[in-house]
Write a protein that holds these residues in place. Sequence first.
Motif, short mmCIF file in Angstrom:
data_model
loop_
_atom_site.label_atom_id
_atom_site.label_comp_id
_atom_site.label_asym_id
_atom_site.label_seq_id
_atom_site.Cartn_x
_atom_site.Cartn_y
_atom_site.Cartn_z
N TRP A 146 -9.30 -3.48 -35.19
CA TRP A 146 -9.84 -2.67 -33.98
C TRP A 146 -8.55 -2.32 -32.92
O TRP A 146 -8.60 -2.71 -31.75
CB TRP A 146 -10.70 -3.61 -33.16
N PRO A 147 -7.55 -1.42 -33.67
CA PRO A 147 -6.52 -1.29 -32.82
C PRO A 147 -6.55 -0.95 -31.27
O PRO A 147 -6.03 -1.49 -30.56
CB PRO A 147 -5.74 -0.24 -33.67
N PRO A 148 -7.51 0.28 -31.06
CA PRO A 148 -7.85 0.72 -29.53
C PRO A 148 -8.30 -0.50 -28.53
O PRO A 148 -7.95 -0.63 -27.61
CB PRO A 148 -8.80 1.62 -29.51
N GLY A 149 -8.82 -1.60 -29.20
CA GLY A 149 -9.33 -2.85 -28.48
C GLY A 149 -8.22 -3.76 -28.15
O GLY A 149 -7.98 -4.05 -27.20
N GLY A 325 -17.39 2.96 -39.10
CA GLY A 325 -17.00 1.49 -38.41
C GLY A 325 -15.95 0.58 -39.17
O GLY A 325 -14.99 0.33 -38.60
N LEU A 326 -15.96 0.92 -40.54
CA LEU A 326 -14.99 0.21 -41.36
C LEU A 326 -13.40 0.86 -41.31
O LEU A 326 -12.52 0.08 -40.97
CB LEU A 326 -15.34 0.31 -42.85
N ALA A 327 -13.43 2.09 -41.04
CA ALA A 327 -12.10 2.98 -40.80
C ALA A 327 -11.79 2.67 -39.53
O ALA A 327 -10.65 2.57 -39.36
CB ALA A 327 -12.41 4.41 -41.00
N ALA A 328 -12.62 2.48 -38.63
CA ALA A 328 -12.11 2.32 -37.10
C ALA A 328 -11.74 0.85 -36.84
O ALA A 328 -10.64 0.70 -36.51
CB ALA A 328 -13.27 2.45 -36.11
N MET A 329 -12.22 -0.13 -37.76
CA MET A 329 -11.62 -1.59 -37.68
C MET A 329 -10.45 -1.54 -38.15
O MET A 329 -9.45 -2.42 -37.55
CB MET A 329 -12.77 -2.36 -38.23
N HIS A 330 -10.01 -1.11 -39.18
CA HIS A 330 -8.82 -1.27 -40.00
C HIS A 330 -7.62 -0.22 -39.48
O HIS A 330 -6.59 -0.54 -39.42
CB HIS A 330 -8.93 -1.11 -41.59
N ALA A 331 -8.16 1.12 -39.16
CA ALA A 331 -7.19 2.01 -38.95
C ALA A 331 -7.20 2.42 -37.31
O ALA A 331 -6.03 3.11 -37.08
CB ALA A 331 -7.30 3.12 -39.78
N THR A 367 -24.45 9.08 -35.26
CA THR A 367 -24.15 8.00 -35.57
C THR A 367 -22.91 7.71 -35.99
O THR A 367 -22.07 8.41 -36.62
CB THR A 367 -24.91 7.42 -36.52
N GLY A 368 -22.18 6.68 -35.63
CA GLY A 368 -20.81 6.18 -35.67
C GLY A 368 -19.94 6.29 -34.53
O GLY A 368 -19.32 5.12 -34.63
N PRO A 369 -19.78 7.15 -34.07
CA PRO A 369 -18.89 7.20 -32.66
C PRO A 369 -19.04 5.86 -31.95
O PRO A 369 -18.25 5.33 -31.28
CB PRO A 369 -19.10 8.49 -31.80
N ALA A 370 -20.64 5.71 -31.43
CA ALA A 370 -20.93 4.79 -30.24
C ALA A 370 -20.56 3.50 -31.30
O ALA A 370 -20.16 2.39 -30.41
CB ALA A 370 -22.08 4.87 -29.91
N PHE A 371 -20.84 3.43 -32.31
CA PHE A 371 -20.66 2.18 -33.22
C PHE A 371 -19.03 1.64 -33.13
O PHE A 371 -18.58 0.54 -32.94
CB PHE A 371 -20.94 2.44 -34.57
N ALA A 372 -18.19 2.48 -33.41
CA ALA A 372 -16.69 2.35 -33.34
C ALA A 372 -16.24 1.86 -32.05
O ALA A 372 -15.46 0.99 -31.82
CB ALA A 372 -16.12 3.80 -34.14
N ASP A 373 -16.81 2.75 -30.92
CA ASP A 373 -16.10 2.57 -29.64
C ASP A 373 -16.67 0.97 -29.06
O ASP A 373 -15.80 0.44 -28.66
CB ASP A 373 -16.70 3.52 -28.70
N MET A 374 -17.87 0.63 -29.62
CA MET A 374 -18.28 -0.41 -29.05
C MET A 374 -17.40 -1.47 -29.66
O MET A 374 -17.31 -2.72 -29.23
CB MET A 374 -19.85 -0.79 -29.48
N LEU A 378 -15.47 -4.50 -27.68
CA LEU A 378 -15.76 -6.19 -27.70
C LEU A 378 -14.62 -6.58 -28.21
O LEU A 378 -14.43 -7.81 -28.11
CB LEU A 378 -17.10 -6.19 -28.87
N LYS A 379 -13.78 -5.80 -29.05
CA LYS A 379 -12.54 -6.34 -29.39
C LYS A 379 -11.54 -6.73 -28.28
O LYS A 379 -10.98 -7.79 -28.06
CB LYS A 379 -11.76 -5.55 -30.52
N ALA A 380 -11.33 -5.98 -27.14
CA ALA A 380 -10.68 -6.07 -26.18
C ALA A 380 -11.53 -7.50 -25.34
O ALA A 380 -10.51 -8.46 -24.85
CB ALA A 380 -10.73 -4.91 -24.87
#
Length: 541
Positions: A146-149, A325-331, A367-374, A378-380
């Motif tokens: 979750w890099p931005p987090g 979500g998977l792409a956002a979490m890893h990359a 669907t997707g953007p709010a999922f990734a941003d959340m 939450l990672k932060a």
Amino acid sequence: MPEEQTISARTRQQHPRALAPANLALTVVVSVFGAIIGLQLLVNLGISANTSLIGALVAMVLARVPMSLFASYRSIHSQNLVQSAISSATFGAANGLLLPIGIPWAMGRPDLVVPMFCGVAAAMIVDALMLYRLFDTKIFPAAGAWPPGIAAGEAIRAGDKGGRRAGLLGIGVVVGAAGSALGIPMSAFGVAFIGNIVAMIMFGIGLLLRQYQTQLFSGDFFATTIPEDNLAEAYVPHGFMIGAGLVALVQVGVQLARKNSEEGGTTRSDADMRRTLGLGPAAYVLIAVFLALICGVWTDMSAGMLVAFVIYAGLAALVHELIVGLAAMHAGWFPAFAVALITLIIGMIIGFPLEALVVLVAFSAATGPAFADMGYDLKAGFILRGHGADPDFELAGRRQQLISAMIAFGIAIAVVLVMWESYFSRDLLPPVDRVFAATMHGGISPHVAMSLAMWAVPGAIVQLVGGSKRQAGILLATGLLVSQPSAGWAVLAGIVIRFVWLRLRSEKARSEMEVVAGGVIAGDALFSFGESTLKSLTAKS
């Protein structure tokens, strides 16, 4: 929310409440600002910015004002609530709302804008709730990158603690901003320090293949499969993502079937995960039914086709958010536009009528953007709350972040409701909406289905070999979909430096790397935000 729900039973730590007057007031202010900035950047430049660091900086600055009114902002957890709110408002207003409702306008159907607005607003809320319930499970572990987090969490922590961590973060910020000023995609460089090494290598390979497609795929050998040496026009990345996505879904199913697993975190059980993945698709199907009825889609389809549309739309929304979500979490990148385009292309191959396709792609894009941003937010919070050392406190803080995000989404809905017509009437549409419209007007030739099927096979193989922890196929497809010059080299350079750093330094180097990587990503984000905002204001004038 009752006060006692924010207190840990184990350590008696009390988490700041999102609805406390001071926190609520700042949440409202930064959410309005974030929503408007998100809309401006999207319609003028076609991009969206991660504003979480802006919110954190605002809270940190106010915390240093010697007035009792701002005393509550000295808490890193209050600062985290502010960054959660502004990023939710920005992505929610731009990617979750304005972009989807611009699609029917681009198609010459302004009568569908308000009905679609109702549907995509509901989809955005479900999207965020899904990640909230899936965060810290086997599928989306809190220990994921979750890099931005990490960037937001480390920035807040360094601002609070100072010392060596602040110095390392500062170095990272300077390097990130300087590289960004030189045109180097520094977020890609920073991500390579913290992502899964196999996933990062595949991501880098995908980026390099896309960058050098003309040199690599010219000649007679590729003439029939990749015409004009263009991967995107041959639908190679889209086929890869379809194959990898299908295997990823099977892998998720296998994880769900495992009764006893230690892969998840400490705050979500396998039962929570199964329940969420059962209720989520049901909610999306209900929204699809609502949209089919209120938009009049049902009048152009037989009963069988209508049922197929509703089921496909609901499942496509789920698949879209899981892949994003998977792409956002890893990359730290989420290819929301590209995956929505895949949903549209498959819908066109199935043979849904034009009006149904408009509803389908708008619903999927929401669907997707709010999922990734959340997940980033939450990672932060996970970092700031001690990496889950106190599960009760972690859950309490996560709940307060959700409340802040929901307030921000409500403000984003209000802002877009007030402003969308002024944008569209001046022909200020998100650029990708015109791409969706052109695709629907242009139709799909017979060779597209064949190309998608052909390239889905290697995508599926890579995902299967890489396994569910590495998501190699998803990341390779993401790299192929992203058109970002030099990003591949930035990723590979980051991997090499990461390897050397870990070889030369002690185990403590992993923690140091996260801080520096967070600083690099933060510096890149801050410079890009400032540059984009300046360009947007210039374009407006």
